[in-house]
Design an enzyme around this catalytic site. Structure first.
Site, PDB file in Angstrom:
ATOM      1  N   GLY A  39      86.567  29.655  95.762  1.00 50.62           N
ATOM      2  CA  GLY A  39      87.416  30.598  96.491  1.00 50.62           C
ATOM      3  C   GLY A  39      88.855  30.261  96.138  1.00 50.62           C
ATOM      4  O   GLY A  39      89.245  29.091  96.169  1.00 50.62           O
ATOM      5  N   ASP A 242      94.327  28.636  89.779  1.00 51.90           N
ATOM      6  CA  ASP A 242      94.558  28.094  91.125  1.00 51.90           C
ATOM      7  C   ASP A 242      95.305  26.765  91.047  1.00 51.90           C
ATOM      8  O   ASP A 242      96.212  26.497  91.843  1.00 51.90           O
ATOM      9  CB  ASP A 242      93.214  27.910  91.846  1.00 51.90           C
ATOM     10  CG  ASP A 242      92.500  29.236  92.046  1.00 51.90           C
ATOM     11  OD1 ASP A 242      93.183  30.253  92.220  1.00 51.90           O
ATOM     12  OD2 ASP A 242      91.250  29.253  91.996  1.00 51.90           O
TER      13      ASP A 242
HETATM   14  O1  RIB Z   1      89.964  31.288  90.756  1.00 45.76           O
HETATM   15  C1  RIB Z   1      88.646  30.809  90.666  1.00 45.76           C
HETATM   16  C2  RIB Z   1      87.860  31.240  91.832  1.00 45.76           C
HETATM   17  O2  RIB Z   1      87.711  32.637  91.794  1.00 45.76           O
HETATM   18  C3  RIB Z   1      86.454  30.704  91.871  1.00 45.76           C
HETATM   19  O3  RIB Z   1      86.358  29.447  92.481  1.00 45.76           O
HETATM   20  C4  RIB Z   1      85.689  31.777  92.598  1.00 45.76           C
HETATM   21  O4  RIB Z   1      85.473  31.455  93.935  1.00 45.76           O
HETATM   22  C5  RIB Z   1      86.552  33.021  92.466  1.00 45.76           C
HETATM   23  O5  RIB Z   1      86.904  33.527  93.650  1.00 45.76           O
END
Ligand code: RIB
Length: 293
Positions: A39, A242
């Protein structure tokens, strides 16, 4: 220690590894299946915490085994979960990932993440004094993203908006955010009538377009600049964006200038792709600093 609030999705990633990516209507035999926490919101929270920030996660999970594992994982990574809620009427979010041919394809089922309302998010921000920066992404309702950006701007709290996955954004929301960090595809959805160069020039010091292996591009107001990525052998690029966003936010919250912060973020992202799983390769502060020195 910088104080970061992440408002976003917390999901379980169901990851299939395969040599071949199936075409529409095709069945292929894969090589492995793993379940790992993911996530975009939770990933950014974990990355920022490993990099030394004091992190609060604001999000929702279902009352199921994934939900419990997601919250346990946040806590194990030092993330404050006081503003996480477990709901009984929706399942935890899941991401269905195929890792094949050196890249990933992802289908996200939002589940409880879709229940993060503007009021829920704003209440958490209001109760958390002296937040240095808010990180937000787009696996949660659109109105929550818009409202958080507006609310924070009025209170002089900078928001880093990572517009992933891609969807159009109101011009006012882009104005309200302090930093907007799309990849090239997301940038083309945000600015369909502008070239990349024009969009960067429109938003100096605010718009940062990540270009994967090439690095990150932005305008300093006088000229366009590219801060190159560090060349590495990637095992799994899931979560690299992320890690980049979290590291950029941590560095800015600590008062680093934009070039330094981007260098730090690129280093962190380059380490993150060298292990399996969105969070598997997210580095510690020491690992990034060792590489920078
Ligand atoms: O940015 C990567 C994430 O995008 C993954 O961990 C997955 O959950 C998706 O939402």
């Amino acid at each position: 220690m910088s104080k970061i609030c992440v408002i976003g999705s917390c999901s379980m990633d169901l990851v299939v590894t395969s040599d071949i990516r199936p075409k529409a209507g095709e069945t292929v035999l894969g090589t492995a299946f793993k379940t790992v926490p993911g996530g975009k919101g939770a990933n950014q929270a974990v990355a920022a915490s490993r990099l030394g920030a004091n992190v609060y996660m604001v999000g929702k999970v279902g009352d199921d085994s994934y939900g419990k594992a997601i919250v346990d994982n946040l806590q194990a990574n030092g993330v404050n979960t006081e503003y996480m809620e477990t709901v009984t009427y929706k399942e935890s979010g899941t991401a269905h990932i195929v890792l094949a041919e050196g890249d990933n394809s992802i289908v996200v089922i939002k589940g409880a993440n879709d229940d993060i309302s503007p009021d829920y998010a704003k209440k958490a921000i209001a109760e958390l004094p002296s937040i240095d920066i808010v990180l937000i992404q787009q696996e949660i309702p659109e109105e929550t993203v818009e409202e958080v950006c507006r609310y924070c701007r009025a209170r002089h709290i900078p928001v880093m908006l990572n517009p992933a996955p891609a969807r159009p954004l109101k011009a006012a929301t882009i104005e309200d955010a302090a930093y907007v960090t799309p990849n090239e595809h997301e940038a083309s959805i945000l600015f369909p009538d502008r070239t990349k160069e024009e969009a960067l020039a429109d938003y100096p010091g605010k718009l940062f377009i990540t270009e994967g292996k090439k690095g990150v591009r932005y305008s300093d107001g006088a000229a366009e600049r590219l801060v190159p990525a560090f060349p590495v052998e990637a095992i799994d690029t899931t979560g690299a964006g992320d890690t980049f966003n979290a590291a950029f936010a941590v560095a800015l919250a600590e008062g680093q200038d934009i070039e330094q912060a981007l260098l730090f973020a690129n280093r962190a992202a380059s380490l993150s792709v060298q292990k399996f799983g969105a969070q598997g390769g997210m580095p510690s502060r020491e690992e990034v600093e060792e590489l920078l020195s």
